[in-house]
Write a protein that holds these residues in place. Sequence first.
Motif, PDB file in Angstrom:
ATOM      1  N   ARG A  94       0.836  -1.209   0.000  1.00  0.00           N
ATOM      2  CA  ARG A  94       0.000   0.000   0.000  1.00  0.00           C
ATOM      3  C   ARG A  94       0.868   1.255   0.000  1.00  0.00           C
ATOM      4  O   ARG A  94       1.780   1.384   0.842  1.00  0.00           O
ATOM      5  CB  ARG A  94      -0.884   0.045   1.246  1.00  0.00           C
ATOM      6  CG  ARG A  94      -1.813  -1.153   1.379  1.00  0.00           C
ATOM      7  CD  ARG A  94      -2.663  -1.048   2.648  1.00  0.00           C
ATOM      8  NE  ARG A  94      -3.390  -2.275   2.882  1.00  0.00           N
ATOM      9  CZ  ARG A  94      -4.604  -2.553   2.401  1.00  0.00           C
ATOM     10  NH1 ARG A  94      -5.233  -1.670   1.657  1.00  0.00           N
ATOM     11  NH2 ARG A  94      -5.193  -3.701   2.669  1.00  0.00           N
ATOM     12  N   SER A 100      -9.504  -1.881   2.918  1.00  0.00           N
ATOM     13  CA  SER A 100      -9.675  -2.594   4.192  1.00  0.00           C
ATOM     14  C   SER A 100      -8.858  -2.003   5.332  1.00  0.00           C
ATOM     15  O   SER A 100      -9.280  -2.043   6.489  1.00  0.00           O
ATOM     16  CB  SER A 100      -9.337  -4.078   4.009  1.00  0.00           C
ATOM     17  OG  SER A 100      -7.952  -4.279   3.866  1.00  0.00           O
ATOM     18  N   ASP A 175      -2.541   0.803  -4.269  1.00  0.00           N
ATOM     19  CA  ASP A 175      -2.180  -0.455  -3.603  1.00  0.00           C
ATOM     20  C   ASP A 175      -2.386  -1.605  -4.574  1.00  0.00           C
ATOM     21  O   ASP A 175      -2.964  -1.419  -5.650  1.00  0.00           O
ATOM     22  CB  ASP A 175      -2.963  -0.666  -2.289  1.00  0.00           C
ATOM     23  CG  ASP A 175      -4.465  -0.685  -2.492  1.00  0.00           C
ATOM     24  OD1 ASP A 175      -4.934  -1.126  -3.551  1.00  0.00           O
ATOM     25  OD2 ASP A 175      -5.185  -0.270  -1.570  1.00  0.00           O
TER      26      ASP A 175
HETATM   27  O1  C5P Z   1      -9.394  -4.834   0.200  1.00  0.00           O
HETATM   28  P1  C5P Z   1      -8.001  -4.348   0.466  1.00  0.00           P
HETATM   29  O2  C5P Z   1      -7.956  -2.863   0.748  1.00  0.00           O
HETATM   30  O3  C5P Z   1      -7.289  -5.147   1.514  1.00  0.00           O
HETATM   31  O4  C5P Z   1      -7.210  -4.590  -0.903  1.00  0.00           O
HETATM   32  C1  C5P Z   1      -5.858  -4.182  -1.069  1.00  0.00           C
HETATM   33  C2  C5P Z   1      -5.439  -4.420  -2.514  1.00  0.00           C
HETATM   34  O5  C5P Z   1      -5.349  -5.816  -2.787  1.00  0.00           O
HETATM   35  C3  C5P Z   1      -6.430  -3.862  -3.543  1.00  0.00           C
HETATM   36  O6  C5P Z   1      -5.693  -3.366  -4.648  1.00  0.00           O
HETATM   37  C4  C5P Z   1      -7.239  -5.077  -3.971  1.00  0.00           C
HETATM   38  O7  C5P Z   1      -7.684  -4.956  -5.295  1.00  0.00           O
HETATM   39  C5  C5P Z   1      -6.222  -6.202  -3.839  1.00  0.00           C
HETATM   40  N1  C5P Z   1      -6.836  -7.477  -3.443  1.00  0.00           N
HETATM   41  C6  C5P Z   1      -6.920  -8.518  -4.359  1.00  0.00           C
HETATM   42  N2  C5P Z   1      -7.464  -9.721  -3.997  1.00  0.00           N
HETATM   43  C7  C5P Z   1      -7.900  -9.928  -2.755  1.00  0.00           C
HETATM   44  C8  C5P Z   1      -7.829  -8.888  -1.799  1.00  0.00           C
HETATM   45  C9  C5P Z   1      -7.285  -7.659  -2.178  1.00  0.00           C
HETATM   46  O8  C5P Z   1      -6.496  -8.374  -5.504  1.00  0.00           O
HETATM   47  N3  C5P Z   1      -8.404 -11.118  -2.421  1.00  0.00           N
END
Ligand code: C5P
Length: 237
Positions: A94, A100, A175
């Motif tokens: 990030r 999240s 991110d």
């Molecule tokens: O939902 P979150 O903020 O944790 O996601 C962080 C990054 O990881 C985002 O770019 C999201 O698209 C990616 N991600 C993903 N597959 C997941 C969880 C998150 O590609 N299962």
Amino acid sequence: MKSSLLYEGKAKKIYQAAGKKGQLVLSYKNDATAFNGEKKASFNGKGRLNNEISARIFPFLHEQGIETHFIERLNETEQLVQQTEIIPLEVVVRNLATGSITKRLGIKEKTVFDPPLLELFYKDDALGDPLINDDHAYILSDVSHSELQEIKSKALEINEQLTKLFATMDIRLVDFKLEFGRLASGCIILADEISPDTCRLWDLTTEEKLDKDVFRQGTGDLLEVYEEILKRLEANQ
Ligand code: C5P
């Protein structure tokens, strides 16, 4: 080109490559899911867009000296990759707080992470991909201390390279999530995909979201924004 179906995930199918030992065919689906599969839809053309986008980003990383599983794009929706044993770890990097982490830890939206913040999630749908620490990863994901250090340093190096690439396209890499795989030799390389499904990509000036958040949040046209990413990548190469 492909023979038996090995695995069907939410966004891709994986086949053994016919007559090519140690190679797989990744077939990108039109399906989009969010919130661990709770929200689902299909977008005609999404598979092609993610295949084409990923097939531009992986060779770029290769040129920067980062070893990946990508071999070649085969057709509109399929690509040939090296077979690896996927390490059950989602490595999230990030640069800016959103998603999240803002809900989980109460960190203010758009807080800049400098240095970038790296998180590990255990890749397990039934458990909802929980956040884990290094000690959990050694046990659950079966990685050694040195392998985990290598994975983390590769993820941060990929972040540097992708941040530069997207900046030339007037895009801020907010991110993203990576997955790594182990070759038969034991080497760990970048696997899976890099696409607007797995990255948050914001227009540098307007902060318009050009990624799967438009689907997650119902705020825009997924195909239109993925098309925009592909267009900017093409213009860049
Ligand atoms: O939902 P979150 O903020 O944790 O996601 C962080 C990054 O990881 C985002 O770019 C999201 O698209 C990616 N991600 C993903 N597959 C997941 C969880 C998150 O590609 N299962």
